[in-house]
Design an enzyme around this catalytic site. Structure first.
Site, PDB file in Angstrom:
ATOM      1  N   TYR A 128       0.821  -1.208   0.000  1.00  0.00           N
ATOM      2  CA  TYR A 128       0.000   0.000   0.000  1.00  0.00           C
ATOM      3  C   TYR A 128       0.857   1.261   0.000  1.00  0.00           C
ATOM      4  O   TYR A 128       0.452   2.301  -0.512  1.00  0.00           O
ATOM      5  CB  TYR A 128      -0.931  -0.014   1.221  1.00  0.00           C
ATOM      6  N   LYS A 158      -3.506   8.035   3.159  1.00  0.00           N
ATOM      7  CA  LYS A 158      -4.678   7.749   3.990  1.00  0.00           C
ATOM      8  C   LYS A 158      -4.463   8.235   5.426  1.00  0.00           C
ATOM      9  O   LYS A 158      -5.407   8.690   6.086  1.00  0.00           O
ATOM     10  CB  LYS A 158      -4.988   6.247   3.981  1.00  0.00           C
TER      11      LYS A 158
END
Length: 255
Positions: free
Chosen positions: A154, A161
């Protein structure tokens, strides 16, 4: 009587029927809301998908990195509804260099793009839609993937995020006096078009198997959509700055 009767919602991030945002729009309509969608890029595709909702929804073009689009957004939305009670931010993007195995190699220009589209746009969208909220306020909701930990593959999207999570808290502070609640839903992995673009996404799918105490269906975004509908209803009047996990309980488990 539906949970969202009389509510007017703006839903971003619909690309296909597998999009979490599509499920949110569908559940919201089923609960009585009037929904307007935004689309970017292949607008005709979004318009085609919008016709598959229980009630065909209008689509407004929006590039969250375009000052012109953001400035015109309120007027474009007013062509379809006379105001808003809720906004869903379901937007995220990171260049290929920011995902996969090369965390140490991603250039700042690409990281900056990921941050602008995935985090700063939450603030941009909030500011652009503020003129549409009335004195009774409403709800601004963002889609998250729990960034309190480091995930495989990720990479810089995870960092973006984390920035989104921090942004939501500051927005909650700023918009609280306007009676606008700002929250995030940290969803478990769902097989969307965006998810398929993440190298190694299968690792997320495998991790959830057997660890989420309530179980988790990676092909069903309905539990996420139902939670979003609840948060945009009047039933969370004193909840803001919060991140709600909708992941089958995975986040609370050790091994």
């Amino acid at each position: 009587m539906g949970l969202l009767d009389g509510k007017r919602l703006l839903v971003t991030g619909v690309i296909t029927e597998t999009s979490i945002a599509f499920s949110v729009a569908k559940v919201a309509q089923e609960q009585g809301a009037e929904v307007v969608l935004t689309g970017f890029g292949r607008l005709s595709l979004v318009e085609r998908v919008a016709r598959r909702l229980p009630k065909p929804a209008p689509v407004v073009e929006l590039d969250v990195t375009s000052p012109e689009h953001l400035e015109a957004l309120a007027d474009r939305v007013r062509e379809h509804v006379d105001g808003l009670d809720g906004v869903l931010h379901s937007i995220g993007f990171a260049p290929a260099s920011c995902l996969g195995e090369g965390f140490l190699d991603a250039p700042f220009a690409d990281v900056a793009t990921a941050m602008e589209v995935s985090a700063f746009s939450f603030k941009s969208l909030a500011v652009a839609t503020l003129p549409l909220f009335g004195e009774s306020g409403g709800s601004i909701l963002g889609m998250d993937f729990d960034a309190r930990v480091a995930w495989p593959a990720y990479n810089w999207m995870g960092v973006a995020k984390a920035a989104l999570e921090s942004t939501s808290r500051y927005l909650a502070r700023e918009l609280g006096p306007r009676r606008i609640r700002v929250n995030l839903v940290a969803a478990g992995p769902v097989r969307t078009m965006a998810a398929k673009s993440i190298p190694g996404f299968v690792q997320f799918e495998e991790a959830w198997e057997g660890r989420a105490p309530l179980g988790w269906d990676i092909n069903d975004a309905t539990p996420v959509a139902m939670s979003c509908a609840a948060l945009m209803s009047d039933w969370f009047p004193a909840t803001t700055g919060e991140m709600i996990h909708v992941d089958g309980g995975f986040h609370a488990m050790g091994v």
